[in-house]
Design an enzyme around this catalytic site. Structure first.
Site, short mmCIF file in Angstrom:
data_model
loop_
_atom_site.label_atom_id
_atom_site.label_comp_id
_atom_site.label_asym_id
_atom_site.label_seq_id
_atom_site.Cartn_x
_atom_site.Cartn_y
_atom_site.Cartn_z
N THR A 191 35.10 33.94 41.68
CA THR A 191 35.36 34.09 40.26
C THR A 191 34.22 34.83 39.56
O THR A 191 34.27 35.04 38.36
CB THR A 191 35.56 32.73 39.58
OG1 THR A 191 34.56 31.84 40.07
CG2 THR A 191 36.92 32.18 39.88
N GLU A 410 65.84 33.91 54.18
CA GLU A 410 65.23 34.40 52.93
C GLU A 410 66.28 34.52 51.83
O GLU A 410 66.01 34.21 50.67
CB GLU A 410 64.54 35.75 53.15
CG GLU A 410 63.41 35.72 54.19
CD GLU A 410 62.35 34.67 53.91
OE1 GLU A 410 62.16 34.30 52.73
OE2 GLU A 410 61.72 34.20 54.87
P1 ADP Z 1 31.39 33.91 43.52
O1 ADP Z 1 29.90 33.96 43.51
O2 ADP Z 1 31.96 33.19 42.34
O3 ADP Z 1 32.00 33.45 44.79
P2 ADP Z 1 31.09 36.74 43.33
O4 ADP Z 1 30.27 36.82 42.10
O5 ADP Z 1 30.36 36.85 44.61
O6 ADP Z 1 31.92 35.39 43.34
O7 ADP Z 1 32.24 37.80 43.24
C1 ADP Z 1 32.55 38.67 44.29
C2 ADP Z 1 32.99 40.01 43.78
O8 ADP Z 1 34.20 39.92 43.04
C3 ADP Z 1 32.00 40.63 42.82
O9 ADP Z 1 31.04 41.35 43.51
C4 ADP Z 1 32.87 41.52 41.95
O10 ADP Z 1 33.07 42.76 42.57
C5 ADP Z 1 34.18 40.79 41.92
N1 ADP Z 1 34.31 39.98 40.70
C6 ADP Z 1 34.41 38.64 40.65
N2 ADP Z 1 34.54 38.22 39.39
C7 ADP Z 1 34.50 39.31 38.60
C8 ADP Z 1 34.58 39.51 37.18
N3 ADP Z 1 34.72 38.49 36.33
N4 ADP Z 1 34.51 40.77 36.73
C9 ADP Z 1 34.37 41.80 37.59
N5 ADP Z 1 34.28 41.67 38.91
C10 ADP Z 1 34.36 40.44 39.44
ZN ZN Z 2 61.42 29.59 54.16
#
Ligand code: ADP
Ligand code: ZN
Length: 624
Positions: A191, A410
Site C-alpha cells: 500500500t 462457467e
Molecule cells: P509496502 O511497504 O506498503 O509493502 P511499498 O511502499 O514497498 O509497499 O510499495 C511498493 C511499490 O508500489 C512502490 O514502490 C510504488 O511503486 C507502488 N506504490 C504503492 N503505493 C503507492 C502509492 N500510494 N502511490 C504510488 N505508488 C505506490
Molecule cells: Zn466454479
C-alpha cells in the site's frame, strides 16, 4: 569463481607444457643396444637413472632404456666404452614446489574469496556481525517526494508534520512541543508504506536508513541487540534523519508468546530497540518509522507514548486513489490517447498501490511485445486480466470433453449471477485456462464496498454453486473443478453463522474464536467457547444455508436451460465473452461479434519500412 577456474586451468596447461620432455629419438631396444656395444661401435655411454645415452664411434647418438642389470657397467668397460654417470634428472626446485603447493594455494584463494563475499564488501572483517545492516540513502539518491505517493491523502497529512520537524527542529523546540519519536505505519502489503517513509525523507531532504525487522534476527543471541544499538549510533551521527524498520513484527511480536516459550534472541532485540528509543533525546532529530501489516501482534510496550505512539493507517486505495496512483505510474510510459485511468481504476477493486504499479508495467511489457510505440487501453486490459486471473495458459491442451464441461461450469456461474439481484455484474467469462483455474467467471463490483449484507452473501453462495449444478444438469457428471467453489461457499456460510450473527436461530453471537496465526502470534491456543449443543446447531445452520442456496441455484438453472446452452455455445466458439455479449445472450439474442482487437498481436518485425509493419504508426503520427 569462473575467473579463478580459468586462471587455474591456464596455469595447469602451461605447467604441463614445460613438464613433458621431448621423447629422445633413435631409441633402441636394450638388447640392440648391447649388440652395438659388443660389436664395438660405441665410444661412450652416459647413464642417467635408467636412461642410457650412447655416442657411437662415428659420433651418432643412440639412446636406450636399461632394465635393472647389475653387470651392465662391467660389460661396457669390457668393450672399452667410456662410462659417465649422472644423477637422475630432477624437476627444478621451483616446479616441484609449485606442484606440491598449487592445490593448497588454490584452496586458500577460494576460501579468501568466499570470506570476502560473506562480509559483503569486506568492511569490518569477519567480526561485523554486530554491525547494523541498514541501507543508507542520502538526500541526493532519494528522489521520492509526496508527489510520488498518491491516493492516501490522510496518511500524507499525518506525516507531513515530521517533514516540518526534520527541516527545522529548533522551531518546535522553542515552543516546547514534544515531537513524536516514531510512527507506526499500518497497512496491507504494497500500500506504499515504504514509499511514504521515503517520501518524508525526500521532502525533508534528510538521510533515510532502511532496515527490515528480519535483518536483526540472527542465529546468535545478542547479535540483533548489537545491531539495533549500532543502527541508532550511526543514525545519530547523521541526524536529522529517518530510520525505517520494515516488517517490525519480525522483532516486535509480543514477548513471551509463541510456541516453546519466549525467543530469547528476539526479546533481547526488542528490548534493545525499546531502550534505544527511550534513550535518545527527541531533540536529536532521529525519527523512527516502522511498518507492519499486523499491528495486533505487536508488543504493547512498543506502542506506548514516546515510542511508536502515532499510528498512521495506510489503507488500500479507493477508486479515486487508484486513479491517482495509476496516473503517477503512467507518467513513466508513453500512452495512447485512448487510455483512461478512471475506467481502469473502476475495474480493479482491491488493488494495492504495488498492484497498480505492476499493472502499468505489465501493460508496457505487452505493448513492447507487440512492437507498439504507445501503450494503449487494450494492453492495460490484458495486464489487468493477467493480474486478476493469472496468466493465460493458451498452450495448455484441453480435451474437448473437458472444455465443454468447463464451458457449462462457467456458464452456470454467469447465468445464476445475472439472474439474481444484488450480485456484482459479470464482467467477463472465459474458458482459457488461467493460473490454476480451468476457466474464470469474473464479477466486478460497480463501486468499492466495505461491508456485505446478508442477501448479497447468500447470493454469492448461490452463484458459487451454479458451476457444479450446470455440470450435473448438462453433462450429467461431477468433476473436481468445483472444489474451490464449495470451499468458498462453505466458508462464507460458516462465517455468516458464527461471526456475523446472520442466522436467526443462533442470533447475534460469536461462536468460537477467530483462529489467527495459531503458532506465531498471541493466540497460542484458540478456545472453543461453544457447547456441544450449539456446535450441532451451528452445523445445522450452515447446512441449511447451503442447502437452500444450492436448491435456488438448481431451480434457476433448470428454468433457464436455453440461456446456459446459448452461453456455452458462445464460449466454446469464442473462448471469452464480455459483458455486452452476456447481455445479448440473456436477452435471447445471438451474441454480438467480439470487439475487434485494436492491435492484433504480431510477431516482431524488424524491418521498419515494410508497409504495415508497425500497426501503431498512425497513432504515433497523430501524437506527434
Ligand atoms: P509496502 O511497504 O506498503 O509493502 P511499498 O511502499 O514497498 O509497499 O510499495 C511498493 C511499490 O508500489 C512502490 O514502490 C510504488 O511503486 C507502488 N506504490 C504503492 N503505493 C503507492 C502509492 N500510494 N502511490 C504510488 N505508488 C505506490
Ligand atoms: Zn466454479
Amino acid at each position: 569463481m569462473a575467473i579463478w577456474l580459468v586462471v587455474g586451468v591456464v596455469l595447469m596447461t602451461v605447467f604441463n607444457q614445460f613438464n613433458t620432455r621431448q621423447p629422445p629419438q633413435n631409441t633402441l631396444e636394450y638388447s640392440a643396444f648391447l649388440d652395438e656395444v659388443r660389436e664395438g661401435r660405441v665410444a661412450k655411454v652416459l647413464i642417467q637413472g635408467r636412461t642410457l645415452e650412447a655416442t657411437t664411434l662415428d659420433g651418432k647418438k643412440i639412446t636406450s632404456y636399461a632394465p635393472p642389470d647389475l653387470w651392465m657397467v662391467s660389460d661396457l668397460l669390457k668393450y672399452n666404452v667410456k662410462v659417465v654417470a649422472k644423477p637422475e634428472e630432477e624437476q627444478s626446485f621451483l616446479t616441484s614446489i609449485f606442484v606440491s603447493w598449487f592445490p593448497m594455494l588454490l584452496l586458500i584463494g577460494v576460501w579468501i574469496f568466499f570470506m570476502r563475499q560473506m562480509q559483503g564488501g569486506g568492511k569490518g572483517g569477519a567480526f561485523s556481525f554486530g554491525k547494523s545492516k541498514a541501507r543508507m540513502m542520502d538526500e541526493n539518491t532519494n528522489q521520492v517526494t509526496f508527489a510520488d505517493v498518491a491516493g492516501c491523502d490522510e496518511a500524507k497529512e499525518e506525516v507531513s508534520e515530521f517533514v516540518d520537524f526534520l527541516r527545522d527542529p529548533t522551531k518546535f523546540q522553542k515552543l516546547g512541543g514534544r515531537i513524536p519519536r516514531g510512527a507506526l505505519m499500518v497497512g496491507s502489503p504494497g500500500t506504499g508504506k515504504t514509499l511514504l517513509a521515503r517520501a518524508i525523507a525526500g521532502e525533508a531532504k534528510v538521510p533515510f536508513y532502511s532496515i527490515s525487522g528480519s535483518d536483526f534476527v540472527e542465529m546468535f543471541v545478542g547479535v540483533g541487540a548489537a545491531r539495533v544499538r549500532d543502527m541508532f549510533e550511526q543514525a545519530k551521527k547523521s541526524a536529522p534523519c529517518i530510520i525505517f524498520i520494515d516488517e517490525i513484527d519480525a522483532v516486535g511480536r509480543q514477548r513471551g508468546a509463541g510456541l516453546g516459550g519466549g525467543n530469547d534472541e528476539r526479546e533481547q532485540t526488542l528490548n534493545a530497540l525499546l531502550v534505544e528509543m527511550d534513550g535518545f533525546e527527541a531533540s536529536v532529530g532521529v525519527i523512527v518509522i516502522a511498518a507492519t501489516n499486523r499491528p495486533d501482534v505487536l508488543d504493547p510496550a512498543l506502542l506506548r507514548p514516546g515510542r511508536f505512539d502515532r499510528q498512521v493507517v495506510v489503507p488500500l486505495p479507493d477508486i479515486r486513489g487508484r486513479e491517482q496512483i495509476l496516473k503517477v505510474h503512467m507518467r513513466k510510459v508513453p500512452l495512447a490517447p485512448d487510455v483512461d485511468a478512471s475506467i481502469l481504476a473502476r475495474g480493479c477493486p482491491g488493488f494495492s498501490g504495488a498492484d497498480l504499479a505492476n499493472l502499468v508495467n505489465e501493460a508496457a511489457l505487452f505493448a513492447a511485445r507487440a512492437n507498439k510505440r504507445l501503450v494503449d487501453m487494450d494492453d492495460f486490459e490484458r495486464a489487468k486480466d493477467k493480474i486478476m486471473m493469472g496468466a493465460e495458459r493458451r498452450s495448455m491442451v484441453m480435451p474437448e470433453e473437458e472444455r465443454r464441461n468447463t464451458a457449462y461450469h462457467e456458464s452456470g456461474h454467469a447465468v445464476v449471477a445475472r439472474l439474481l439481484p444484488k450480485t456484482d455484474p459479470v464482467h467477463k467469462v472465459t474458458i482459457i485456462p488461467r493460473g490454476r483455474a480451468l476457466g474464470v467467471t469474473m464479477q466486478l463490483p460497480t463501486e468499492d464496498r466495505y461491508s456485505q449484507d446478508r442477501e448479497r452473501l447468500l447470493n454469492t453462495i448461490t452463484v458459487l454453486f451454479g458451476g457444479r449444478i450446470a455440470e450435473e444438469l448438462f453433462m450429467h457428471q461431477m468433476t473436481t473443478g468445483a472444489s474451490n467453489d464449495f470451499q468458498r461457499a462453505t466458508d462464507l456460510a460458516r462465517r455468516m453463522v458464527t461471526q456475523w450473527g446472520m442466522s436467526d436461530k443462533l442470533g447475534p453471537m460469536v461462536y468460537g474464536e477467530e483462529e489467527g496465526e495459531v503458532f506465531l502470534g498471541r493466540s497460542v491456543t484458540t478456545h472453543k467457547n461453544m457447547s456441544e449443543a450449539s456446535l450441532q446447531t451451528v452445523d445445522a445452520e450452515i447446512r441449511r444455508i447451503i442447502d437452500e442456496q444450492y436448491g435456488l441455484a438448481r431451480r434457476l438453472l433448470e428454468e433457464n436451460r436455453d440461456k446456459v446452452e446459448a452461453m456455452t455455445a458462445a464460449l466454446l466458439e469464442l473462448e471469452t465473452i464480455d459483458a455486452d455479449q452476456i447481455n445479448d445472450i440473456m436477452e435471447g439474442k445471438p451474441p454480438r461479434p467480439p470487439k475487434p482487437v485494436a492491435t492484433p498481436f504480431k510477431p516482431p518485425v524488424d524491418d521498419d519500412n515494410k508497409p504495415g509493419a508497425a500497426p501503431n504508426d498512425d497513432a504515433a503520427a497523430a501524437e506527434a
